[in-house]
Design a protein around this motif. Structure first.
Motif, PDB file in Angstrom:
ATOM      1  N   PRO A   1     -14.312  66.397 -17.754  1.00  0.00           N
ATOM      2  CA  PRO A   1     -13.812  67.701 -18.203  1.00  0.00           C
ATOM      3  C   PRO A   1     -12.648  68.238 -17.349  1.00  0.00           C
ATOM      4  CG  PRO A   1     -15.732  68.044 -16.830  1.00  0.00           C
ATOM      5  CD  PRO A   1     -15.494  66.557 -16.856  1.00  0.00           C
ATOM      6  N   TRP A   2     -12.233  67.442 -16.337  1.00  0.00           N
ATOM      7  CA  TRP A   2     -11.116  67.896 -15.505  1.00  0.00           C
ATOM      8  C   TRP A   2      -9.912  68.317 -16.355  1.00  0.00           C
ATOM      9  CZ3 TRP A   2     -11.264  63.002 -11.918  1.00  0.00           C
ATOM     10  CH2 TRP A   2     -12.147  63.215 -10.853  1.00  0.00           C
TER      11      TRP A   2
ATOM     12  N   PHE B   1     -17.050  76.054 -22.076  1.00  0.00           N
ATOM     13  CA  PHE B   1     -16.873  75.200 -20.891  1.00  0.00           C
ATOM     14  C   PHE B   1     -16.265  73.832 -21.223  1.00  0.00           C
ATOM     15  CE2 PHE B   1     -20.620  77.692 -18.960  1.00  0.00           C
ATOM     16  CZ  PHE B   1     -19.755  78.686 -18.559  1.00  0.00           C
ATOM     17  N   LYS B   2     -16.344  73.438 -22.490  1.00  0.00           N
ATOM     18  CA  LYS B   2     -15.784  72.127 -22.871  1.00  0.00           C
ATOM     19  C   LYS B   2     -14.343  72.227 -23.357  1.00  0.00           C
ATOM     20  CE  LYS B   2     -20.156  70.100 -24.443  1.00  0.00           C
ATOM     21  NZ  LYS B   2     -20.959  69.860 -25.645  1.00  0.00           N
ATOM     22  N   ASP B   3     -13.822  73.456 -23.463  1.00  0.00           N
ATOM     23  CA  ASP B   3     -12.549  73.648 -24.146  1.00  0.00           C
ATOM     24  C   ASP B   3     -11.582  74.473 -23.275  1.00  0.00           C
ATOM     25  OD1 ASP B   3     -10.532  74.890 -25.761  1.00  0.00           O
ATOM     26  OD2 ASP B   3     -11.716  74.431 -27.545  1.00  0.00           O
ATOM     27  N   GLY B   4     -10.508  73.844 -22.855  1.00  0.00           N
ATOM     28  CA  GLY B   4      -9.556  74.490 -21.956  1.00  0.00           C
ATOM     29  C   GLY B   4      -8.949  75.768 -22.517  1.00  0.00           C
TER      30      GLY B   4
ATOM     31  N   ASP C   1      -8.165  59.605 -13.200  1.00  0.00           N
ATOM     32  CA  ASP C   1      -6.987  60.477 -13.303  1.00  0.00           C
ATOM     33  C   ASP C   1      -7.421  61.866 -13.790  1.00  0.00           C
ATOM     34  OD1 ASP C   1      -4.678  61.812 -13.916  1.00  0.00           O
ATOM     35  OD2 ASP C   1      -3.891  60.309 -15.302  1.00  0.00           O
ATOM     36  N   PRO C   2      -7.209  62.905 -12.979  1.00  0.00           N
ATOM     37  CA  PRO C   2      -7.664  64.253 -13.373  1.00  0.00           C
ATOM     38  C   PRO C   2      -7.055  64.740 -14.687  1.00  0.00           C
ATOM     39  CG  PRO C   2      -6.970  64.235 -11.077  1.00  0.00           C
ATOM     40  CD  PRO C   2      -6.593  62.910 -11.643  1.00  0.00           C
ATOM     41  N   TRP C   3      -5.836  64.283 -14.985  1.00  0.00           N
ATOM     42  CA  TRP C   3      -5.141  64.822 -16.160  1.00  0.00           C
ATOM     43  C   TRP C   3      -5.632  64.220 -17.468  1.00  0.00           C
ATOM     44  CZ3 TRP C   3      -2.421  69.127 -15.654  1.00  0.00           C
ATOM     45  CH2 TRP C   3      -1.985  69.465 -14.368  1.00  0.00           C
ATOM     46  N   THR C   4      -6.331  63.068 -17.386  1.00  0.00           N
ATOM     47  CA  THR C   4      -6.777  62.416 -18.630  1.00  0.00           C
ATOM     48  C   THR C   4      -8.293  62.272 -18.709  1.00  0.00           C
ATOM     49  OG1 THR C   4      -6.486  60.251 -17.591  1.00  0.00           O
ATOM     50  CG2 THR C   4      -4.635  61.090 -18.892  1.00  0.00           C
TER      51      THR C   4
END
Ligand SMILES: [Zn+2]
Length: 347
Positions: free
Chosen positions: A114-115, A41-44, A108-111
């Motif tokens: 966990p987004w 869950f922590k790793d895309g 910012d969702p991109w940075t």
């Protein structure tokens, strides 16, 4: 039809070759990798790998991509505990006083973790199978759920019951609406075909229909309107018995309405007809602890109820009513996916 055409057909109330089937399976998918769930869950990259592994195994039409029900809360500063065998849980809210709502900043969702990892997962899954499967990049949580987590469950319920600071409650919900919108929009920028919000704590199991109408509904509708104005697809999830708020729930205008087995499906089918596509409602407890035959029966019955009064199967995506338990047996998941092919064919 492929999975994308099939899913778009039911969302637009047209005739698909058969009903599509979704899996709300971030937990059992993560378990398939044989790692502690928190690592996934922590790793895309791992999150994407788990979703791809599950799709290759079960071949469902619709993927729901997320890492739990506290990701936006965590991104906004709420303390979250990650666990090895289940989804993370929010533990410590950020707003000790409602007055502190002024101090909340939009992230910012991109940075922001966990987004950022969830968006990375969406991009990978879209790149790999985005032309074959319909991908819902979940924008959990919706405005009300997020406010509840930022302020703390009991505190926010007391704020609402006392109703002494309505402007501050509205300000918090407005911040949450903007935050939820940003992340859900980012899921679409990442390539997802649709996004969604989870708003279960706004359902009648938790909140009275009167308070739902006053506090949750306006912000949900405003958020959903923003997506529809841009021609984007959004799903709205409230589990528990939603019959007392069904009219409002559907009037939020989401193209997909996610319900579980506690909502009377026949009533939902009538209320939804031509307005929204129902997603669900198979009992996740049955899926975790029942037999494949029992799952098959529940699916057959749900499909029959949703068919009633229509010339052909449409307006329905068969799937679990909520997130599947990590230990849901693969044979039960297979029975669910197969049921759409057995009972949801259009001639
Ligand atoms: Zn739910």
């Amino acid at each position: 039809m492929n999975s994308i055409e099939r899913t778009l057909a039911v969302i637009e109330h047209r005739k698909p070759d058969r009903l599509p089937v979704d899996l709300h399976n971030f937990q059992p998918a993560a378990a398939m990798l044989g790692l502690p769930l928190q690592k996934v869950f922590k790793d895309g990259d791992l999150l994407a790998e788990s979703q791809l592994a599950a799709w290759r195994e079960f071949g469902h039409d619709v993927l729901i991509l997320e890492s739990g029900t506290s990701s936006s809360a965590e991104a906004c500063g709420v303390e979250v505990i990650y666990r090895d065998d289940a989804a993370p849980v929010a533990t410590k809210p950020v707003l000790e006083r409602l007055e502190d709502v002024d101090k909340l900043e939009l992230r910012d969702p991109w940075t922001t973790f966990p987004w950022s990892e969830i968006l990375k997962a969406t991009q990978i899954v879209v790149r790999e199978i985005g032309n074959k499967a319909f991908i819902i990049g979940r924008g959990d949580q919706g405005p009300f759920s997020l406010a509840l987590m930022l302020r703390g469950y009991e505190n926010f319920m007391i704020d609402i019951a006392m109703d002494k600071k309505p402007d501050l409650i509205d300000q918090l919900l407005d911040y949450c609406c903007k935050t939820a919108t940003r992340f859900a929009m980012a899921q679409l920028e990442a390539g997802a075909h649709a996004t969604s919000i989870g708003e279960s704590p706004s359902g009648p199991d938790v909140l009275s229909p009167r308070h739902y109408h006053k506090w949750a509904f306006p912000h949900q509708k405003r958020m959903i309107d923003a997506f529809k104005a841009q021609g984007k697809l959004i799903a709205h999830h409230i589990c528990g018995n939603t019959v007392p708020i069904l009219e409002d729930f559907i009037a939020t205008g989401a193209q997909i309405t996610e319900i579980d087995h506690k909502t009377d499906l026949a009533k939902a089918a009538v209320a939804a007809q031509g307005k929204t596509t129902i997603l669900g409602p198979i009992d996740t407890h049955l899926l975790a602890f029942g037999t494949p035959a029992e799952v098959d029966t529940a699916c057959r019955e749900a499909i029959a109820i949703m068919r009633a009064g229509k010339d052909f199967h449409t307006g329905f995506i068969l799937g679990p009513g909520c997130a599947l338990d990590a230990n849901t047996p693969p044979d039960n998941i297979r029975a669910l996916v197969e049921a759409a092919k057995k009972y949801g064919m259009n001639s």
